[in-house]
Design a protein around this motif. Structure first.
Motif, PDB file in Angstrom:
ATOM      1  N   ASN A  93      -1.805  -8.348  15.032  1.00 31.03           N
ATOM      2  CA  ASN A  93      -2.457  -7.252  14.324  1.00 31.03           C
ATOM      3  C   ASN A  93      -1.462  -6.603  13.366  1.00 31.03           C
ATOM      4  O   ASN A  93      -0.319  -6.353  13.742  1.00 31.03           O
ATOM      5  CB  ASN A  93      -2.952  -6.182  15.306  1.00 31.03           C
TER       6      ASN A  93
ATOM      7  N   LYS B  47      -2.505 -10.405   7.356  1.00 29.58           N
ATOM      8  CA  LYS B  47      -3.427 -11.528   7.133  1.00 29.58           C
ATOM      9  C   LYS B  47      -4.591 -11.136   6.215  1.00 29.58           C
ATOM     10  O   LYS B  47      -4.893 -11.827   5.237  1.00 29.58           O
ATOM     11  CB  LYS B  47      -3.976 -12.039   8.489  1.00 29.58           C
TER      12      LYS B  47
ATOM     13  N   THR C 240      -4.790  -8.595   4.240  1.00 34.60           N
ATOM     14  CA  THR C 240      -4.261  -8.222   2.924  1.00 34.60           C
ATOM     15  C   THR C 240      -4.053  -9.467   2.063  1.00 34.60           C
ATOM     16  O   THR C 240      -4.374  -9.469   0.865  1.00 34.60           O
ATOM     17  CB  THR C 240      -2.935  -7.449   3.089  1.00 34.60           C
TER      18      THR C 240
ATOM     19  N   TYR D  14       0.897  -1.164   0.000  1.00 34.84           N
ATOM     20  CA  TYR D  14       0.000   0.000   0.000  1.00 34.84           C
ATOM     21  C   TYR D  14       0.927   1.203   0.000  1.00 34.84           C
ATOM     22  O   TYR D  14       1.493   1.535   1.045  1.00 34.84           O
ATOM     23  CB  TYR D  14      -0.862   0.046   1.256  1.00 34.84           C
TER      24      TYR D  14
HETATM   25  N1  LIG Z   1      -5.879   0.253   2.695  1.00 30.18           N
HETATM   26  C1  LIG Z   1      -4.670   0.353   3.289  1.00 30.18           C
HETATM   27  N2  LIG Z   1      -3.852   1.402   3.051  1.00 30.18           N
HETATM   28  C2  LIG Z   1      -2.635   1.485   3.625  1.00 30.18           C
HETATM   29  N3  LIG Z   1      -2.116   0.571   4.471  1.00 30.18           N
HETATM   30  C3  LIG Z   1      -2.890  -0.487   4.751  1.00 30.18           C
HETATM   31  C4  LIG Z   1      -4.202  -0.669   4.191  1.00 30.18           C
HETATM   32  N4  LIG Z   1      -4.741  -1.811   4.652  1.00 30.18           N
HETATM   33  C5  LIG Z   1      -3.792  -2.334   5.473  1.00 30.18           C
HETATM   34  N5  LIG Z   1      -2.698  -1.546   5.529  1.00 30.18           N
HETATM   35  C6  LIG Z   1      -1.463  -1.826   6.301  1.00 30.18           C
HETATM   36  O1  LIG Z   1      -0.947  -3.081   5.876  1.00 30.18           O
HETATM   37  C7  LIG Z   1      -0.473  -3.829   6.979  1.00 30.18           C
HETATM   38  C8  LIG Z   1      -1.204  -5.162   7.044  1.00 30.18           C
HETATM   39  O2  LIG Z   1      -2.589  -4.944   7.338  1.00 30.18           O
HETATM   40  P1  LIG Z   1      -3.660  -6.115   7.412  1.00 30.18           P
HETATM   41  O3  LIG Z   1      -4.984  -5.495   7.577  1.00 30.18           O
HETATM   42  O4  LIG Z   1      -3.450  -7.021   6.279  1.00 30.18           O
HETATM   43  O5  LIG Z   1      -3.211  -6.852   8.748  1.00 30.18           O
HETATM   44  P2  LIG Z   1      -3.953  -7.984   9.588  1.00 30.18           P
HETATM   45  O6  LIG Z   1      -2.927  -9.023   9.842  1.00 30.18           O
HETATM   46  O7  LIG Z   1      -5.204  -8.393   8.935  1.00 30.18           O
HETATM   47  O8  LIG Z   1      -4.259  -7.230  10.964  1.00 30.18           O
HETATM   48  P3  LIG Z   1      -5.516  -7.399  11.977  1.00 30.18           P
HETATM   49  O9  LIG Z   1      -5.199  -8.608  12.798  1.00 30.18           O
HETATM   50  O10 LIG Z   1      -5.446  -6.157  12.811  1.00 30.18           O
HETATM   51  O11 LIG Z   1      -6.760  -7.528  11.186  1.00 30.18           O
HETATM   52  C9  LIG Z   1      -0.686  -2.952   8.193  1.00 30.18           C
HETATM   53  O12 LIG Z   1       0.537  -2.289   8.458  1.00 30.18           O
HETATM   54  C10 LIG Z   1      -1.744  -1.971   7.757  1.00 30.18           C
HETATM   55  O13 LIG Z   1      -1.612  -0.743   8.428  1.00 30.18           O
END
Ligand SMILES: Nc1ncnc2c1ncn2[C@@H]1O[C@H](COP(=O)(O)OP(=O)(O)OP(=O)(O)O)[C@@H](O)[C@H]1O
Ligand SMILES: [Mg+2]
Length: 238
Positions: free
Chosen positions: A36, A40, A42, A11
């Motif tokens: 977090n 995951k 993504t 991103y």
């Molecule tokens: N739309 C976006 N724009 C910019 N950065 C993003 C976006 N979505 C996610 N990120 C960043 O990408 C990284 C991975 O995010 P992601 O949501 O995939 O994590 P996750 O493992 O699902 O976390 P959680 O357990 O909190 O749901 C994080 O650093 C997040 O801030």
């Protein structure tokens, strides 16, 4: 059934997923764990085509998904239940389910058989078929989100944190339903923060850390792994 190879997603300057390779065999249930922000969600969004890949390939049943639109992936049976359910609050349970059948419904095909199948799998939905989405409990909303996915006749089900915000007994019930769906032969990739619940459902698991696979293995081995125990199970000794 599902194979990711050297997947990278960014991103802007944020590298959310960095060179991830992972496989899920046909009929297998695999857990994707991680803190977090590990990447995951993504990763699931990349598999369903909601975010673009910077690098890497995704194949389903041997077919490269590059350039295949989100709806086409759904039609092929790749179905995603997003984080925080995203059901239609203003529609009834049955209307939510009916809308979800559009993935395969053509020329006004009846959906009664699919509805009955979903209600048989998720009896709580049958009891509440006329109730509006907004008035459902968290557990019922999760069941509805899963029911909607079933209406799309999934071959591969991607589940993003199905236990999020649910009381332990309800989370157990939701995972019990996921096991029942998997037992029908559906391939499942489940993202989950509840490590014990996820690994007691899945045969194998991957741990994502800062966008990379830090650990992978059989669920039983991961549950005993000191690093997993320290990071996700409060450090309790095996
Ligand atoms: N739309 C976006 N724009 C910019 N950065 C993003 C976006 N979505 C996610 N990120 C960043 O990408 C990284 C991975 O995010 P992601 O949501 O995939 O994590 P996750 O493992 O699902 O976390 P959680 O357990 O909190 O749901 C994080 O650093 C997040 O801030
Ligand atoms: Mg997430």
């Amino acid at each position: 059934m599902l194979e990711l190879s050297a997947l990278t997603v960014r991103y802007g300057l944020v590298e959310a997923v960095n060179g991830v390779s992972l496989t899920v065999a046909e009929g297998e249930t695999v857990a994707l764990l991680g803190a977090n922000g590990a990447g995951k969600t993504t990763l699931l969004r990349a598999i369903s085509g909601l975010v673009k890949l910077v690098d890497g390939t995704i194949t389903m049943a041997g077919d490269d998904l590059a350039g295949v639109a989100v709806e086409k992936r759904v039609r092929r049976g790749l179905v995603h239940v997003p984080e925080r359910r995203r059901i239609f609050g203003g529609l009834t349970v049955e209307e939510n389910l009916a809308v979800a059948a559009s993935a395969w419904r053509r020329f006004g095909q009846p959906i009664e058989n699919d509805l009955e199948k979903v209600y048989a799998f998720l009896p709580r939905l049958a009891e509440r078929r006329s109730q509006r989405g907004w008035s459902l409990s968290g557990g019922e909303q999760q069941m509805l989100a899963i029911g909607r996915a079933l209406m799309a006749r999934p071959k591969v089900l991607l589940l993003d944190e199905p236990s999020l915000g649910l009381a332990p007994a309800i989370a157990d019930e939701v995972f019990g339903r996921i096991r029942a769906i998997a037992a029908e032969g559906v391939t499942v990739l489940v993202v989950e923060q509840n490590t014990v619940l996820a690994l007691s459902t899945a045969a194998r698991g991957y741990v994502l850390e800062n966008g990379c696979i830090a650990l992978e293995g059989e669920s039983q081995a991961l549950l005993k792994d000191p690093k997993v125990r320290e990071a996700y199970l409060g450090g309790a000794a095996a």
